[in-house]
Design a protein around this motif. Structure first.
Motif, PDB file in Angstrom:
ATOM      1  N   ASN A   1      -6.887  -8.143 -11.570  1.00 41.99           N
ATOM      2  CA  ASN A   1      -5.979  -9.131 -11.013  1.00 41.99           C
ATOM      3  C   ASN A   1      -4.633  -8.352 -10.545  1.00 41.99           C
TER       4      ASN A   1
ATOM      5  N   ARG B   1      -5.516  -6.882  -7.079  1.00 43.40           N
ATOM      6  CA  ARG B   1      -5.440  -8.075  -6.087  1.00 43.40           C
ATOM      7  C   ARG B   1      -4.204  -8.404  -5.929  1.00 43.40           C
ATOM      8  N   GLY B   2      -3.467  -8.813  -6.901  1.00 41.88           N
ATOM      9  CA  GLY B   2      -1.867  -9.018  -6.443  1.00 41.88           C
ATOM     10  C   GLY B   2      -1.350  -8.072  -5.414  1.00 41.88           C
TER      11      GLY B   2
ATOM     12  N   ASP C   1      -5.978 -13.483  -2.315  1.00 45.88           N
ATOM     13  CA  ASP C   1      -5.626 -14.785  -2.841  1.00 45.88           C
ATOM     14  C   ASP C   1      -6.950 -15.031  -4.027  1.00 45.88           C
TER      15      ASP C   1
END
Length: 77
Positions: free
Chosen positions: A37, A40-41, A46
């Motif tokens: 996560n 991904r951020g 998204d």
């Protein structure tokens, strides 16, 4: 400057004593998902790659058609 094998084993033994054998896999998986996560951020994504797939098939004209099951259910009205 890296960790030696004996130091890694000592850290793993302490973790095993602190959290127990049944809890360690849960901690590992939650740590892995947190790292995913975080990446991904930073990447600006998204949703994961498997969630971005369209729910239809690509027609020869270049447009996306709905699946046959979706088409038949929409025509039954």
């Amino acid at each position: 400057m890296g960790l030696k094998m004996s130091e890694i084993l000592l850290i793993m033994a302490v973790l095993l004593l602190l959290f127990g054998a049944s809890r360690l896999p849960q901690l590992g998986s939650s740590l892995g998902s947190a790292i995913r996560n975080f990446k991904r951020g930073f990447g600006g994504e998204d949703a994961p790659a498997d969630e971005k797939k369209p729910s239809g098939t690509l027609a020869s004209s270049g447009t996306v058609e709905k699946d046959a099951s979706a088409r038949s259910s929409s025509h039954q009205g």
